[in-house]
Structure formats: structure tokens, C-alpha cells
Design a protein around this motif. Structure first.
Motif, PDB file in Angstrom:
ATOM      1  N   SER A  11      -5.365  70.150   3.881  1.00 43.77           N
ATOM      2  CA  SER A  11      -3.728  70.672   3.961  1.00 43.77           C
ATOM      3  C   SER A  11      -3.613  70.811   5.302  1.00 43.77           C
ATOM      4  O   SER A  11      -3.140  70.493   6.396  1.00 43.77           O
ATOM      5  N   SER A  12      -4.719  72.088   6.448  1.00 46.28           N
ATOM      6  CA  SER A  12      -3.938  73.074   7.160  1.00 46.28           C
ATOM      7  C   SER A  12      -4.841  72.043   8.966  1.00 46.28           C
ATOM      8  O   SER A  12      -4.088  71.983   9.324  1.00 46.28           O
ATOM      9  N   ALA A  13      -5.793  71.133   8.024  1.00 44.36           N
ATOM     10  CA  ALA A  13      -6.795  70.648   9.203  1.00 44.36           C
ATOM     11  C   ALA A  13      -5.752  69.431   9.233  1.00 44.36           C
ATOM     12  O   ALA A  13      -5.088  68.838  10.468  1.00 44.36           O
ATOM     13  N   LEU A  14      -5.354  68.849   8.229  1.00 41.31           N
ATOM     14  CA  LEU A  14      -3.917  67.559   8.162  1.00 41.31           C
ATOM     15  C   LEU A  14      -2.593  67.958   9.169  1.00 41.31           C
ATOM     16  O   LEU A  14      -1.782  66.871   9.726  1.00 41.31           O
ATOM     17  N   SER A  15      -2.180  69.321   8.850  1.00 37.94           N
ATOM     18  CA  SER A  15      -1.477  69.717   9.739  1.00 37.94           C
ATOM     19  C   SER A  15      -1.296  70.234  11.025  1.00 37.94           C
ATOM     20  O   SER A  15      -0.577  69.395  11.843  1.00 37.94           O
ATOM     21  N   LEU A  16      -2.906  70.026  11.179  1.00 40.35           N
ATOM     22  CA  LEU A  16      -2.867  69.908  12.910  1.00 40.35           C
ATOM     23  C   LEU A  16      -3.720  68.465  13.450  1.00 40.35           C
ATOM     24  O   LEU A  16      -4.015  68.773  14.814  1.00 40.35           O
ATOM     25  N   GLY A  17      -3.509  67.563  12.376  1.00 45.16           N
ATOM     26  CA  GLY A  17      -3.649  66.581  13.380  1.00 45.16           C
ATOM     27  C   GLY A  17      -5.289  65.351  13.241  1.00 45.16           C
ATOM     28  O   GLY A  17      -5.453  65.302  13.428  1.00 45.16           O
ATOM     29  N   ALA A  18      -6.107  66.128  11.976  1.00 45.48           N
ATOM     30  CA  ALA A  18      -6.952  65.357  12.089  1.00 45.48           C
ATOM     31  C   ALA A  18      -7.243  63.969  11.240  1.00 45.48           C
ATOM     32  O   ALA A  18      -7.934  63.573  11.459  1.00 45.48           O
ATOM     33  N   GLU A  19      -5.992  63.894  10.675  1.00 49.94           N
ATOM     34  CA  GLU A  19      -5.665  62.323  10.124  1.00 49.94           C
ATOM     35  C   GLU A  19      -6.675  60.899  11.814  1.00 49.94           C
ATOM     36  O   GLU A  19      -6.360  60.592  11.347  1.00 49.94           O
ATOM     37  N   ALA A  20      -5.188  61.351  12.649  1.00 52.01           N
ATOM     38  CA  ALA A  20      -5.095  61.048  13.652  1.00 52.01           C
ATOM     39  C   ALA A  20      -6.233  61.258  14.480  1.00 52.01           C
ATOM     40  O   ALA A  20      -6.851  60.309  14.588  1.00 52.01           O
ATOM     41  N   VAL A  21      -6.540  62.289  14.155  1.00 53.52           N
ATOM     42  CA  VAL A  21      -8.146  62.036  14.772  1.00 53.52           C
ATOM     43  C   VAL A  21      -9.499  61.219  14.137  1.00 53.52           C
ATOM     44  O   VAL A  21      -9.920  60.578  14.979  1.00 53.52           O
ATOM     45  N   VAL A  62     -23.651  70.035  13.497  1.00 49.25           N
ATOM     46  CA  VAL A  62     -22.810  70.285  14.993  1.00 49.25           C
ATOM     47  C   VAL A  62     -21.646  70.195  14.874  1.00 49.25           C
ATOM     48  O   VAL A  62     -21.491  69.019  14.580  1.00 49.25           O
ATOM     49  N   ALA A  63     -20.956  71.165  14.847  1.00 51.78           N
ATOM     50  CA  ALA A  63     -19.681  70.830  15.324  1.00 51.78           C
ATOM     51  C   ALA A  63     -18.497  71.109  16.694  1.00 51.78           C
ATOM     52  O   ALA A  63     -19.282  71.705  17.610  1.00 51.78           O
ATOM     53  N   TYR A  64     -18.256  69.911  16.921  1.00 53.84           N
ATOM     54  CA  TYR A  64     -16.318  70.152  18.090  1.00 53.84           C
ATOM     55  C   TYR A  64     -15.215  71.009  17.259  1.00 53.84           C
ATOM     56  O   TYR A  64     -15.189  70.165  16.539  1.00 53.84           O
ATOM     57  N   GLY A  65     -15.395  71.549  18.164  1.00 49.95           N
ATOM     58  CA  GLY A  65     -13.442  71.391  17.787  1.00 49.95           C
ATOM     59  C   GLY A  65     -12.580  73.047  18.750  1.00 49.95           C
ATOM     60  O   GLY A  65     -13.161  73.399  19.470  1.00 49.95           O
ATOM     61  N   PRO A  66     -11.393  72.882  18.636  1.00 53.70           N
ATOM     62  CA  PRO A  66     -10.361  71.075  17.924  1.00 53.70           C
ATOM     63  C   PRO A  66     -10.332  70.248  18.695  1.00 53.70           C
ATOM     64  O   PRO A  66     -10.359  71.049  19.805  1.00 53.70           O
ATOM     65  N   VAL A  67     -10.196  69.025  18.351  1.00 50.55           N
ATOM     66  CA  VAL A  67     -10.498  68.446  18.709  1.00 50.55           C
ATOM     67  C   VAL A  67      -9.144  67.460  18.421  1.00 50.55           C
ATOM     68  O   VAL A  67      -8.726  67.760  17.664  1.00 50.55           O
ATOM     69  N   ALA A  68      -8.795  66.723  19.799  1.00 44.91           N
ATOM     70  CA  ALA A  68      -7.401  66.512  19.285  1.00 44.91           C
ATOM     71  C   ALA A  68      -7.296  64.834  20.413  1.00 44.91           C
ATOM     72  O   ALA A  68      -8.865  64.591  19.968  1.00 44.91           O
ATOM     73  N   ILE A  69      -6.730  64.141  19.497  1.00 44.79           N
ATOM     74  CA  ILE A  69      -7.035  62.424  20.413  1.00 44.79           C
ATOM     75  C   ILE A  69      -7.284  62.226  20.830  1.00 44.79           C
ATOM     76  O   ILE A  69      -7.935  61.115  21.990  1.00 44.79           O
ATOM     77  N   ASP A  70      -6.726  62.556  21.810  1.00 41.37           N
ATOM     78  CA  ASP A  70      -7.404  62.362  23.759  1.00 41.37           C
ATOM     79  C   ASP A  70      -8.574  62.892  24.525  1.00 41.37           C
ATOM     80  O   ASP A  70      -9.217  62.197  24.985  1.00 41.37           O
ATOM     81  N   ASP A  71      -9.573  63.946  23.238  1.00 42.43           N
ATOM     82  CA  ASP A  71     -10.934  63.959  23.856  1.00 42.43           C
ATOM     83  C   ASP A  71     -11.903  63.405  23.036  1.00 42.43           C
ATOM     84  O   ASP A  71     -12.965  62.802  23.143  1.00 42.43           O
ATOM     85  N   VAL A  72     -11.480  61.978  22.547  1.00 40.36           N
ATOM     86  CA  VAL A  72     -12.347  61.519  21.822  1.00 40.36           C
ATOM     87  C   VAL A  72     -13.106  60.702  22.832  1.00 40.36           C
ATOM     88  O   VAL A  72     -14.394  60.399  22.218  1.00 40.36           O
ATOM     89  N   PRO A  73     -12.480  60.076  23.422  1.00 38.25           N
ATOM     90  CA  PRO A  73     -13.020  59.195  24.434  1.00 38.25           C
ATOM     91  C   PRO A  73     -14.731  59.706  25.060  1.00 38.25           C
ATOM     92  O   PRO A  73     -15.509  59.376  25.053  1.00 38.25           O
ATOM     93  N   ALA A  74     -14.389  60.791  25.638  1.00 36.45           N
ATOM     94  CA  ALA A  74     -15.600  62.387  26.147  1.00 36.45           C
ATOM     95  C   ALA A  74     -15.992  62.565  25.325  1.00 36.45           C
ATOM     96  O   ALA A  74     -16.874  62.513  25.812  1.00 36.45           O
ATOM     97  N   LEU A  75     -15.816  62.347  24.024  1.00 32.90           N
ATOM     98  CA  LEU A  75     -17.271  62.666  23.180  1.00 32.90           C
ATOM     99  C   LEU A  75     -18.019  61.638  22.902  1.00 32.90           C
ATOM    100  O   LEU A  75     -19.124  62.375  23.088  1.00 32.90           O
TER     101      LEU A  75
END
Ligand SMILES: Cc1cc2nc3c(=O)[nH]c(=O)nc-3n(C[C@H](O)[C@H](O)[C@H](O)COP(=O)(O)O)c2cc1C
Ligand code: SF4
Ligand code: FES
Ligand code: FES
Lengths: 517, 159
Positions: A11-21, A62-75
Motif C-alpha cells: 500500500s505505501s509503495a502504491l501510495s507513492l505511485g507504484a501502480e503507474a510505474v 539490483v535496485a533503482y529508486g525512487p522511480v517516477a513514470i518520467d524516469d522509465v524511458p531513461a531507465l
């Protein structure tokens, strides 16, 4: 070959936008024809890094974070599917210092596995404890729990084995195991993380309890504020039942254990065990007089084991690794580990599972990184709304039930809420009284009426009217509540109030502390 | 009986029939009704009393004991703002004031256009991401006043 990517559905990850990511990563993968398998895991509990995305590489995760949707293409450009470098790179997940320094027993799998995958659970030592327990008789199971030193993690820290023994020794045609998943204390979220991130460990723990004491039915009472946890548990129970880990013949043992989720309805007092039982019976959550203990006459008048989520979720590892292994962690009479929850005004909020004995200062600064605002930490509340407020001078206290008791505080469910120097402690004391007034079950006058009087008296003190007289009145009121309440809501609400008054008397002066911007 | 009342009664009877044999059935029944209708209407109290062989006063006593159950219809969305300690340490009191002013309502009230009901809540288990709120079943973390306005705007536009 398909690359496994982990994005939490906590839930907390979802509260920060995990679903959209998660959907951005999936869409981008199909656009680029990249072959990925998305796993929705629990959270590792590094919440300042959520949504945290993990990729399984040849060198491990390996981890990346915090990831926003705008970061996805660059990842994708940075070839994160192969663990490529990017500004959000955190390196191998296991090497992140906040995690590396922990001792994760109860949380061994959380964030690592797919919460609903039975196969994943089994591959990570799941069901081992239950299997071992099924080979023992009830008394031996109970003795193991006693030997592990496990004490209740819901607040009162009562030895779990002793409670189970009472239920075992009380004969009845029906017994119950009830899990207290009401988690009402501010600053706590470990129960939620287990229910969402590793529900089978709770199911396994409850089944062991059932097998041990001869109970064939269990209920998990989850607060209504956790809709997501309710859903995950309901799915997990259905899957576990379909695979024979629950039901009429648990793991082919011939023993039955059925489990059901029940939803609370927004009453803090229903976290108190007897109030919870009343609520499960379909009544108002009025606290019962004890005796009889729930272990003798609990749910529907039958012998009932009632334990907190973390207590029950700590049972499987005790059976998988042995009571001595668990007992070897910790200090004094506080054995094992505690999943500590860092909350409030801290830079790095998250879950820290450590053996008892770690100091408040280590938790606040070494793990928590100091305040989020960058201002000095002025007060800390440990153990929820009934816990004392502690000033800096107490920060060297080790987390240990007895050490906290000695300074008039409590470990409780292990939540730590930090406040910076803009906090108004008279305001926090007033809130403690207000909360008690809102949540009182109404059975005792000191709790029901005294708390409302407490709010008024604090208002008078802060307004500067007859200060000395009103402070004496507040102290009196606290004494009456302490001594004249049936349960800890009325009986411990004085702790935050008295500690605020004792350690931060200037906040109760007429001129309010100038609010620093 | 109006169509609306008939629908209401049908929903209530269905849930009652489904759940009344559960041990300790009352809370599951009330949840079922509130999930379906958004609240527990007066009609439900009478029907449940009949179905469970309890007095109306007893049912009413239970409904009124629990903060979560409501006896009047909420707005299209229910906004639950966390008021508890961890969220206070990160500015929840200011967020509450801001939300009340923006929506033009106090706690337990519904906006004039029927879009939002504002309710206090005491911890969402999202204390690592304070201040927190929940709208319907969706949890939000690190809610600044700007984020609050944005979420409200999006929900309004989606209506
Ligand atoms: C006002 C009040 C609220 C409580 N809330 C909770 C709660 O939310 N979760 C919990 O596990 N225990 C809570 N407790 C403690 C329970 O009464 C009880 O001690 C616990 O369920 C026993 O389980 P344990 O021995 O595993 O901790 C609360 C107690 C009081 C007095
Ligand atoms: S102290 Fe308060 S909450 Fe506890 S039993 Fe008495 S009135 Fe109820
Ligand atoms: S029941 Fe009256 S004081 Fe406790
Ligand atoms: S105090 Fe607000 S989410 Fe816990």
C-alpha cells in the motif's frame, strides 16, 4: 530470456505511485519488444526509495529508486534490464546499508518473494515450520514457543508460550486462534507489510498455533483502514486452502484448520483483545472484565489464542530454525528480533528488523538519518498513542521491554514517531486526550469523561488561566485515569500527557512557542 | 414503495440471506451493505433486526459504535485525512485546514456538489510516507497541499 522485474504492490509503495510505474514499465517494454516478467512483490521497507524497482541480473537483484513514470524511458536507455548505471541506481539491493545491517527473521521474505505465490513461499523456506510442528505433539510445540522467548508483539509483551499453554490445557469442544490485525497505533505498519508482503507466513503461524492448542478455526481481524491487506489475505487463504495448507487435512496430517478474514470498522479500541472478541461476535467493541482470560473463555466463550500479526508471523521461523536460534537474538528478557517501524519526521523512514538492544539514537540517526526537515529532533513517541514522549536525553535507551519500562515508556508494537523542533508538545498532549475521548469504549467514567475534561484543562493551561491550579488539576485527572480505568486506553493516555508536561513544560506556557517557519 | 426503495430492500435482503448464518454475522452484514450502498440505511436496521432476531436498538447501538459505518449517503468520493501523530509530525494539521478550506466543508460533511465527503482517520499504516490520506480505497502518501489539490482536480474532471 525474460528478465524479472520487481515492483511492490504494498500500500505505501502504491501510495507513492507504484501502480503507474508498473504500467509505464510494461508499456515501454512492449514498445521496445523487451521481454520482461513483472513480479509484484512486497516492500523491502525502504520507503524513501519507493517506488523501488528491482531487476534480476546475473549478479543478483539490483535496485533503482525512487522511480517516477518520467524516469522509465531513461531507465531503458541506461539498459537497466542488465543492471545498467543510471542516476537512480542503488546497486545490489542486499548491499543497501539500511538493509544490510538488519537481522531479518520475521521479515526474511518480505520484498523478496511474490506474496501470493505458494511455490515462491515454499522455495524460500516456507511451510518448513508447519511441517516440523505437525510432527510434534501439542505440548512440545507449545514448549518450543516458550523456549524461544517470544513475547507478544502487539503491545503487552506477554510470553506467547504461556498463553498457548493455557489454551492447550483448557478442554473444550471448540477452540479458536484469533489474529489481532487491528494495528491502530500511529507510527506502526509492520502488520500491514506482513499481510501484504508475505501473507503465508501469517497463515503458517496461525496454523501452527491451531495445531498446537487443538483449535480448528481461526479469524484474522483486520482494520477497515487496510482494504488492500484484506484483499491479499483473502486471496492467500483461498490459495493455501486449494493447496492443502489449510482445510480439513492440513498437509496430510489429518488435522483441520480453517481460516477467515474479518474486517473491523474504524474503532481503535477494537485492538484491545477483549473488545476485538466482542466485535468478532458482532457486538459493540466494549472491553470485557478479566478474568476470565480469553485463553479460557474467549471468542464465543471458548478458549482462544489471540496474538498480534508479528507474534504469529514469528512462529514459523522458530520451528524452521529451532527455538534456540531465535532466542539467541536479543538482550535480557527481550529475546529475538523486533520489526521496528521508523515514522514521522525522519529522512529515511522504513522497516528495521533488529535484535532487541539497539538504541533509539542508532535508530533515529544511523538508520533514520535524522529529521526529514533537517531541523533538530525534539521529541520521539515510541509504542503508539499511549506511549510517552521522550526528549533527546533519553535517546540512548536500548529497545528492550524492561529498559523502556524503567524510563516510564513502552516498546509497544515497535513504532517510532519523530518530531522536529517545530512541534507544540501541549498540542500533542491535548491530542492524546482528544484521541482517548474519541476512541473510548465508554465503560469507565475516568476514560470517557476524564479525557474530555483533559482537553479542556489543557486549553485553560495554554490560555494561561489559573495555570498552577490547572496543572495540578491535570495531574489529578491523569492519576484518576491511571488508577480508575479498566484497560490501557484510559489507563495509559496519561503517559504521553505527563511526559509532555514533564519534559517540555515551556510548551504549556501562555504565550505559544513562536512557530519557527 | 418506490423503485429506489425496492432496490435498496433487495440488496439488503440478499446480503442478509447470504451472511446471517455466519458466526458473529452482524459486522459482515453491515460491511456488505455499506460496500453495496455506501451507507447503512434506516431500512437496513429494521431488516437486520428481524433477520438476526435482535432489537433495532441493538443494531443501532452497533452501527453507531463504529466510526466506519455511516447512516447517511456519502458523496461520490470519501476523502479520509489522517490526523494521527506521525502525520501530524509532517504537517497533517495544516493539510486538514487546507483541505477543509478548499472543499468548503468540515469533517463529516459533504461538498455542495455531492462530490466529496471529508472524514478524519486515525492512521492508515502509511506513516513512513506521512502525511497520508485515503480516497475511497486508494491510499496517498506525502500529501502536500499542492498534491491534494491535484488529486481532487483529477477526480473532479473524471466525474
Ligand atoms: C487500547 C488498546 C489497543 C490495542 N491495540 C492493539 C492492536 O492494534 N494490535 C495488537 O496486536 N494489539 C493491540 N492491543 C493489545 C491487545 O490487547 C493484546 O495484548 C494483544 O492482541 C495480544 O497479542 P500479543 O500477545 O501477540 O501481543 C491493544 C491494547 C489496548 C489496551
Ligand atoms: S479505559 Fe476506556 S476504552 Fe478502556 S475499558 Fe475503560 S472506557 Fe473502555
Ligand atoms: S467500569 Fe466504571 S470505572 Fe471502569
Ligand atoms: S499516522 Fe497517518 S498514516 Fe499512520
Amino acid at each position: 530470456m525474460s528478465t524479472r522485474i520487481y515492483i511492490p504492490c504494498d500500500s505505501s509503495a502504491l501510495s507513492l505511485g507504484a501502480e503507474a510505474v508498473a504500467s509505464a514499465i510494461t508499456i515501454e517494454a512492449s514498445r521496445r519488444k523487451a521481454d520482461i516478467t513483472l513480479v509484484r512483490n512486497g516492500s523491502r521497507g525502504l520507503y524513501w526509495l519507493e517506488p523501488m524497482v528491482e531487476v534480476e541480473t546475473a549478479q543478483g537483484r539490483v535496485a533503482y529508486g525512487p522511480v517516477a513514470i518520467d524516469d522509465v524511458p531513461a531507465l531503458y536507455e541506461a539498459d537497466f534490464l542488465k543492471g545498467g548505471q543510471h542516476a537512480l541506481s542503488l546497486g545490489p539491493t542486499d548491499k543497501i546499508p539500511f538493509l544490510q545491517k538488519q537481522e531479518r527473521l520475521t521479515f526474511a521474505r518480505v520484498g523478496i518473494t511474490d506474496p501470493l505465490s505458494i511455490a515462491d513461499y515454499a522455495a524460500h523456506d516456507g511451510w518448513k515450520g508447519l511441517k516440523a510442528a505437525l510432527a510434534m505433539d501439542g505440548a512440545t510445540v507449545v514448549k518450543q514457543v516458550t523456549d524461544s522467548g517470544l513475547r507478544g508483539r502487539g503491545g503487552a509483551a506477554f510470553p506467547a508460550g504461556i498463553k498457548w499453554k493455557t489454551v492447550l490445557d483448557t478442554s473444550a469442544d471448540q477452540k479458536y486462534v484469533v489474529c489481532n490485525a487491528d494495528e491502530g497505533d500511529s507510527g506502526t505498519y509492520s502488520d500491514r507489510m506482513i499481510m501484504e508482503g508475505d501473507p503465508y507466513v501469517l497463515i503458517e503461524g496461525m496454523t501452527i498455533a491451531g495445531v498446537a492448542v487443538g483449535a480448528t478455526r481461526g479469524y484474522i481481524y483486520v482494520r477497515s483502514e487496510y482494504p488492500h491487506s484484506c484483499q491479499v489475505l483473502a486471496k492467500a487463504i483461498a490459495l493455501a486452502r486449494a493447496s492443502g495448507y489449510l482445510g480439513p487435512d492440513v498437509m496430510g496430517s489429518g488435522k483441520a484448520f480453517e481460516l477467515e478474514v474479518r474486517k473491523g470498522a474504524g474503532a481503535y479500541i477494537c485492538g484491545e483483545e477483549t473488545s476485538l472478541l466482542e466485535s468478532l461476535e458482532g457486538k459493540r467493541g466494549m472491553v470485557r472484565f478479566k478474568p476470565p482470560l480469553p485463553a479460557i473463555a474467549g471468542l464465543f466463550g471458548k478458549p482462544t489464542v489471540i496474538n498480534n500479526v508479528i507474534t504469529l508471523a514469528s512462529v514459523p521461523i522458530i520451528f524452521a530454525n529451532g527455538a534456540a536460534h531465535y532466542r539467541d537474538f536479543g538482550v535480557g528478557r527481550s529475546r529475538g528480533t523486533l520489526p521496528i517501524q521508523l515514522a514521522g519526521n525522519l529522512k529515511y523512514c522504513g522497516l528495521v528488523e533488529k535484535a532487541f538492544g539497539v538504541t533509539l539514537r542508532e535508530l533515529l540517526y544511523d538508520y533514520g538519518g535524522g529529521s526529514a526537515s533537517g531541523r533538530p529532533i525534539r521529541a520521539v513517541q515510541v509504542g503508539g498513542p499511549l506511549g510517552a514522549y521522550l526528549p533527546e536525553s533519553q535517546f540512548d535507551t536500548p529497545l528492550d521491554y524492561e529498559a523502556f519500562m524503567a524510563i516510564g515508556a513502552m516498546v509497544g508494537h515497535g513504532g517510532i514517531v519523530a518530531f522536529d523542533d517545530t512541534v507544540d508538545m501541549a498540542g500533542m498532549a491535548r491530542y492524546a486526550m482528544e484521541f482517548c475521548a474519541i476512541e473510548s469504549c465508554g465503560k469507565c467514567t475516568p476514560c470517557r469523561i476524564g479525557s474530555t475534561r483533559g482537553v479542556e484543562v489543557i486549553d485553560h493551561i495554554v490560555a494561561g488561566s489559573e495555570r498552577e491550579k490547572n496543572i495540578a488539576l491535570l495531574e489529578d485527572l491523569c492519576d484518576t485515569m491511571l488508577n480508575g480505568s479498566l484497560c490501557a486506553l484510559g489507563g495509559m493516555t496519561p503517559f504521553p500527557v505527563q511526559s509532555a508536561l514533564k519534559y517540555f513544560p515551556n510548551d504549556f506556557r501562555a504565550a505559544p512557542r513562536s512557530k519557527v517557519a | 414503495m418506490s423503485d429506489h426503495e425496492q432496490d435498496l430492500n433487495a440488496v439488503i435482503s440478499r446480503i442478509l440471506e447470504e451472511r446471517k448464518a455466519y458466526p458473529g454475522a452482524l459486522l459482515p452484514i453491515l460491511h456488505g451493505i455499506q460496500d453495496a450502498l455506501g451507507y447503512v440505511p434506516r431500512e437496513a436496521i429494521a431488516q437486520i433486526a428481524l433477520g438476526l432476531n435482535l432489537s433495532r436498538a441493538e443494531i443501532h447501538g452497533v452501527v453507531s459504535f463504529y466510526h466506519y459505518f455511516r447512516t447517511s449517503p456519502p458523496g461520490r468520493h470519501t476523502v479520509y485525512l489522517c490526523r494521527a501523530e506521525s502525520c501530524q509530525s509532517m504537517g497533517a494539521n495544516q493539510l486538514v485546514e487546507h483541505a477543509k478550506a478548499k472543499l468548503g466543508v468540515d469533517f463529516h460533511e459533504t461538498t455542495r456538489d455531492g462530490a466529496f465527503t471529508l472524514e478524519p482517520i486515525y492512521c492508515l499504516g502509511n506513516c513512513a510516507c506521512s502525511p497520508a490520506m485515503m480516497i475511497d480505497d486508494e491510499v496517498y502518501g506525502r500529501v502536500t497541499p499542492e498534491r491534494f489539490e491535484e488529486v481532487i482536480r483529477i477526480l473532479k474532471e473524471a466525474a
